[in-house]
Write a protein that holds these residues in place. Structure first.
Motif, PDB file in Angstrom:
ATOM      1  N   THR A   1       1.064  -1.548   0.172  1.00  0.00           N
ATOM      2  CA  THR A   1      -0.283   0.041  -0.273  1.00  0.00           C
ATOM      3  C   THR A   1       0.735   1.140  -0.354  1.00  0.00           C
ATOM      4  OG1 THR A   1      -1.415  -0.922   1.487  1.00  0.00           O
ATOM      5  CG2 THR A   1      -1.821   1.285   1.840  1.00  0.00           C
ATOM      6  N   TRP A   2       1.968   0.947   1.061  1.00  0.00           N
ATOM      7  CA  TRP A   2       2.714   2.963   0.875  1.00  0.00           C
ATOM      8  C   TRP A   2       3.431   2.870  -0.089  1.00  0.00           C
ATOM      9  CZ3 TRP A   2       4.261   2.199   6.402  1.00  0.00           C
ATOM     10  CH2 TRP A   2       3.177   2.716   7.457  1.00  0.00           C
ATOM     11  N   ILE A   3       4.581   1.093  -1.041  1.00  0.00           N
ATOM     12  CA  ILE A   3       5.035   2.084  -2.592  1.00  0.00           C
ATOM     13  C   ILE A   3       4.626   2.632  -3.240  1.00  0.00           C
ATOM     14  CG2 ILE A   3       5.922   0.743  -4.425  1.00  0.00           C
ATOM     15  CD1 ILE A   3       7.116  -1.753  -1.965  1.00  0.00           C
ATOM     16  N   LYS A   4       2.772   2.189  -3.046  1.00  0.00           N
ATOM     17  CA  LYS A   4       1.838   2.941  -4.100  1.00  0.00           C
ATOM     18  C   LYS A   4       1.713   3.847  -3.571  1.00  0.00           C
ATOM     19  CE  LYS A   4      -1.257   0.332  -6.151  1.00  0.00           C
ATOM     20  NZ  LYS A   4      -3.200  -0.329  -5.941  1.00  0.00           N
ATOM     21  N   GLU A   5       1.282   4.237  -2.588  1.00  0.00           N
ATOM     22  CA  GLU A   5       1.228   5.953  -1.776  1.00  0.00           C
ATOM     23  C   GLU A   5       1.580   6.329  -2.214  1.00  0.00           C
ATOM     24  OE1 GLU A   5      -0.505   7.948   1.364  1.00  0.00           O
ATOM     25  OE2 GLU A   5      -0.128   6.174   1.181  1.00  0.00           O
ATOM     26  N   PHE A   6       3.023   6.395  -2.192  1.00  0.00           N
ATOM     27  CA  PHE A   6       4.647   6.801  -2.197  1.00  0.00           C
ATOM     28  C   PHE A   6       5.715   7.177  -2.759  1.00  0.00           C
ATOM     29  CE2 PHE A   6       3.773   6.557   2.480  1.00  0.00           C
ATOM     30  CZ  PHE A   6       2.678   7.682   2.881  1.00  0.00           C
ATOM     31  N   ASP A   7       5.827   5.923  -3.695  1.00  0.00           N
ATOM     32  CA  ASP A   7       6.136   5.786  -5.127  1.00  0.00           C
ATOM     33  C   ASP A   7       7.807   6.540  -4.514  1.00  0.00           C
ATOM     34  OD1 ASP A   7       7.358   5.502  -7.697  1.00  0.00           O
ATOM     35  OD2 ASP A   7       6.544   7.177  -8.570  1.00  0.00           O
ATOM     36  N   PRO A   8       8.497   4.881  -3.466  1.00  0.00           N
ATOM     37  CA  PRO A   8       9.689   5.698  -2.985  1.00  0.00           C
ATOM     38  C   PRO A   8      10.925   5.560  -4.330  1.00  0.00           C
ATOM     39  CG  PRO A   8       8.322   4.031  -1.537  1.00  0.00           C
ATOM     40  CD  PRO A   8       8.005   4.410  -2.856  1.00  0.00           C
ATOM     41  N   PRO A   9      11.713   6.595  -4.616  1.00  0.00           N
ATOM     42  CA  PRO A   9      12.650   6.452  -5.358  1.00  0.00           C
ATOM     43  C   PRO A   9      14.180   5.034  -5.768  1.00  0.00           C
ATOM     44  CG  PRO A   9      13.633   8.255  -4.206  1.00  0.00           C
ATOM     45  CD  PRO A   9      11.907   7.130  -3.371  1.00  0.00           C
ATOM     46  N   PHE A  10      14.123   4.130  -3.881  1.00  0.00           N
ATOM     47  CA  PHE A  10      15.013   3.622  -4.128  1.00  0.00           C
ATOM     48  C   PHE A  10      14.101   2.188  -3.732  1.00  0.00           C
ATOM     49  CE2 PHE A  10      17.363   7.214  -2.449  1.00  0.00           C
ATOM     50  CZ  PHE A  10      18.889   6.604  -2.939  1.00  0.00           C
ATOM     51  N   ASN A  11      12.592   1.968  -3.616  1.00  0.00           N
ATOM     52  CA  ASN A  11      11.897   0.687  -3.844  1.00  0.00           C
ATOM     53  C   ASN A  11      12.077   0.099  -5.751  1.00  0.00           C
ATOM     54  OD1 ASN A  11      10.485   1.880  -1.771  1.00  0.00           O
ATOM     55  ND2 ASN A  11      10.443  -0.311  -2.233  1.00  0.00           N
ATOM     56  N   ILE A  12      12.045  -0.916  -6.169  1.00  0.00           N
ATOM     57  CA  ILE A  12      11.856  -1.623  -7.364  1.00  0.00           C
ATOM     58  C   ILE A  12      10.157  -1.081  -8.308  1.00  0.00           C
ATOM     59  CG2 ILE A  12      11.932  -3.689  -8.900  1.00  0.00           C
ATOM     60  CD1 ILE A  12      12.606  -5.191  -6.479  1.00  0.00           C
ATOM     61  N   GLN A  13      10.683  -0.562  -9.141  1.00  0.00           N
ATOM     62  CA  GLN A  13      10.151   0.040 -10.251  1.00  0.00           C
ATOM     63  C   GLN A  13       9.709  -0.945 -11.225  1.00  0.00           C
ATOM     64  OE1 GLN A  13       8.192   2.883  -9.210  1.00  0.00           O
ATOM     65  NE2 GLN A  13       9.868   3.201  -7.094  1.00  0.00           N
ATOM     66  N   PHE A  14       8.592  -1.445 -11.492  1.00  0.00           N
ATOM     67  CA  PHE A  14       8.380  -1.484 -12.842  1.00  0.00           C
ATOM     68  C   PHE A  14       7.543  -0.888 -13.799  1.00  0.00           C
ATOM     69  CE2 PHE A  14       8.862  -5.234  -9.738  1.00  0.00           C
ATOM     70  CZ  PHE A  14       9.306  -6.629 -10.750  1.00  0.00           C
ATOM     71  N   ARG A  15       8.028  -1.313 -14.618  1.00  0.00           N
ATOM     72  CA  ARG A  15       6.827  -0.664 -15.796  1.00  0.00           C
ATOM     73  C   ARG A  15       6.758  -1.648 -17.352  1.00  0.00           C
ATOM     74  NH1 ARG A  15      11.803   2.228 -15.109  1.00  0.00           N
ATOM     75  NH2 ARG A  15      12.511   1.406 -17.436  1.00  0.00           N
TER      76      ARG A  15
END
Length: 624
Positions: free
Chosen positions: A84-98
């Motif tokens: 939930t928090w990754i979706k809400e805050f979009d942290p720059p150091f988390n894995i970002q799938f595209r």
């Protein structure tokens, strides 16, 4: 404590419970969100002495100004809260799938009053069903040509539909039976929606009922001697079977699974997902990811699954992954609850999460992984070929290294050897960010103390061409005498200093030089104590990686060719050994190592080789 960050909490203050933690910078922005079964064990790993941390982890920890955590009741709750928090805050150091937007999809807009079917490259329409992606747009057009006579859903835009509705006259597609023409009231909106739902069900794999119904209608029409109608049903059956056969695989009819494949390198990863329903592949999805922190394959699988089922997709009864994540039990619980919620069935079977070890699913899993490898290669190729990306990469290199101008020509060197013997080197050239293979060069090195000595020798030989020493006029005019804007050597500070010494002795210290160390992808300048660390997702680092990998590939291929040529020459020296017999011996044993291990009798077992010749071959190899 001196060699760590000042905001480190006391170890005793960190709970040992499951929970979710957040690193924040000085402005309060969340930089990273993570979960842990044991918060104390996990967080203390971030506060080890800085020099022991992976470079990318160290960059995150030193960029942060505080850390906080939230305790939850179980590992499963931690998983949900982290997501939930990754979706809400979009942290720059988390894995970002595209999502890979390069592939087209077939979409059915069930959210519209009058649904339509269309081709799209995005997945942003509300309440639409998507099928694909397809590799080519024409493949979707071909599919539509086959199924629209069976499921005549409208394909026109809203503007065309409203115009036809005002006039009460359908377009050509309505007249030829490829649209049910709700615009002209030939069917009601409810009847048209029912057709659209049937099309969605068929594309999702539920096709047996439609084919069976059409067969019954064909038989009835034939018995009634309405052969024209029977022929139309026959054509519809053939169309549906053709579309279904395009995605068929040899699996049992009750197989209901999603199969994931993962391919990665130091900077990025590609994910492929095959959707298998009723034993047939019904869809393929793909993602790309640039990893900011150093993450394990298990962590990538964890995030991959949450990305795949974040939308409205229903998890199947079984999910096949390349590697089980550490928190697999929590993932299984989450997938099971998601499946029951979206099926609106609290008694639905639990989801199984496993790695396929043998059988048809293992074979298909290998195919999915191969597709992921190809997708990663395609992703890297697209980045490499884009002009804007290349220009930015060269500009970033200029800025990072403090160069007076962008290095339009870059030469990269790599050393390769076999246990200190057969030492060779390669030089690859990139101009404007693209490989210029006509300027590649190979070097054979007679002897060297180590890699640094070999690198010194190669750069000295390269410098000789640039300074014109002992080079004739014809060679001076060649591209090999054209000075680069940047030298790159594969290695760390020792290799860079060895190369710098060769350039200095040749009077070429003005040409920039940098080394790329593989372990942390760090850049080393001659004589510097600390490396330059480029951002993980930077185009400059991506270009350096391409240079290094190409130089390594070219060096390895040259060394292998040299070894093969070597043994051919040795065998050719044996009296009575012509090219045909040499080829027969090498083909039979497969490698020089196997040939050396073979006995005289085993060599003589080759039809073209006599016992005397076999003895001569073994004697010759023993002397080499």
């Amino acid at each position: 404590m001196a060699d760590t960050v000042p905001y480190r909490p006391k170890t005793g203050d960190i709970p040992t419970s499951p929970g979710v933690y957040r690193f924040r910078d000085e402005t309060g922005r969340i930089l990273y969100v993570g979960k842990a079964k044991n918060l104390r064990a996990r967080l203390t790993s971030y506060f080890a002495p800085l020099h022991t941390l992976h470079e990318r982890t160290k960059r995150m920890v030193t960029s942060a100004a505080s850390v906080e955590w939230t305790i939850v009741g179980s590992e499963f709750e931690a998983l949900q809260l982290e997501f939930t928090w990754i979706k809400e805050f979009d942290p720059p150091f988390n894995i970002q799938f595209r999502d890979d937007k390069s592939y087209p999809y077939l979409a059915i807009t069930l959210g519209e009053r009058i649904p339509r079917v269309l081709v799209t490259r995005t997945r942003k329409m509300d309440n639409a069903r998507y099928f694909g992606p397809y590799t080519k747009t024409w493949a979707i057009r071909e599919t539509l040509d086959l199924i629209l006579p069976v499921f005549p859903v409208r394909t026109c835009s809203d503007g065309v539909y409203k115009k036809a509705e005002r006039s009460g006259r359908p377009c050509l597609l309505g007249d030829i039976g490829r649209c049910a023409a709700p615009c002209a009231s030939r069917v009601t909106p409810e009847e048209h929606r029912s057709i659209a739902l049937d099309l969605a069900a068929f594309m999702a794999g539920k096709n047996d009922g439609h084919v069976r119904e059409l067969r019954e209608k064909m038989s009835s029409a034939s018995e009634a001697q309405d052969y024209e109608l029977a022929a139309r049903y026959r054509d519809n059956i053939q169309a549906l079977e053709t579309v279904a056969s395009k995605s068929s695989v040899v699996l049992e009819d009750d197989v209901d699974t999603d199969i994931f494949g993962l391919a990665r390198d130091e900077l990025s990863a590609a994910v492929q997902m095959f959707v298998v329903r009723e034993g047939r592949i019904r869809g393929v999805h793909s993602w790309n990811v640039d990893t900011e922190l150093d993450v394990s394959s298990g962590e990538l699988v964890d995030n991959m699954l949450r990305t795949a089922y974040d939308d409205s997709d229903i998890p199947p009864r079984e999910v096949i992954v390349p590697e089980l994540p550490l928190d697999s039990s929590a993932i299984i619980t989450w997938l099971t609850e998601l499946r029951r919620e979206r099926l609106e069935d609290s008694r639905a079977a639990a989801v199984k999460l496993r790695v396929a070890q043998r059988g048809d699913l293992a074979a298909l899993s290998a195919t999915v992984t191969h597709n992921a490898q190809q997708a990663l290669l395609l992703y890297k190729t697209k980045r490499r070929a884009d002009y804007v990306t290349r220009t930015k990469a060269l500009g970033d290199i200029q800025e990072a290294l403090g160069l007076p101008e962008s290095p339009l020509r870059i030469e990269c060197f790599d050393i390769s050897h076999l246990g200190g013997t057969k030492i060779v080197a390669s030089m690859v050239v990139f101009e404007d960010g693209l490989a210029k293979k006509s300027d590649y060069r190979k070097f054979s090195i007679a002897s060297a103390r180590d890699d640094t000595d070999a690198m010194n020798q190669v750069l000295a030989r390269r410098a000789a061409y640039l300074t014109g020493e002992d080079i004739d006029e014809e060679k001076k005019a060649s591209s090999f005498s054209y000075p680069p804007g940047l030298f790159v050597v594969d290695g760390g500070l020792p290799q860079v200093n060895a190369a710098a010494q060769a350039l200095s002795e040749a009077g070429l210290s003005h040409i920039p030089l940098v080394g790329l160390a593989k372990r942390l992808e760090e850049l080393w300048l001659p004589g510097e104590k600390f490396p330059i660390i480029l951002p993980r997702n930077s185009e400059a680092l991506f270009l350096f990686q391409q240079l290094r990998d190409e130089a390594h590939r070219f060096a390895i291929s040259f060394q292998r060719a040299s070894r093969k040529k070597d043994i051919n020459t040795v065998l050719s020296e044996v009296p009575g050994m012509g090219p045909t017999k040499v080829k027969a011996v090498l083909s039979h044993f497969g490698s020089v190592a196997q040939l050396r291990k073979a006995s005289v009798e085993e060599v003589a077992a080759i039809p073209q080789i006599s016992p005397a010749l076999a003895q001569a071959i073994k004697s010759t190899l023993a002397q080499k």
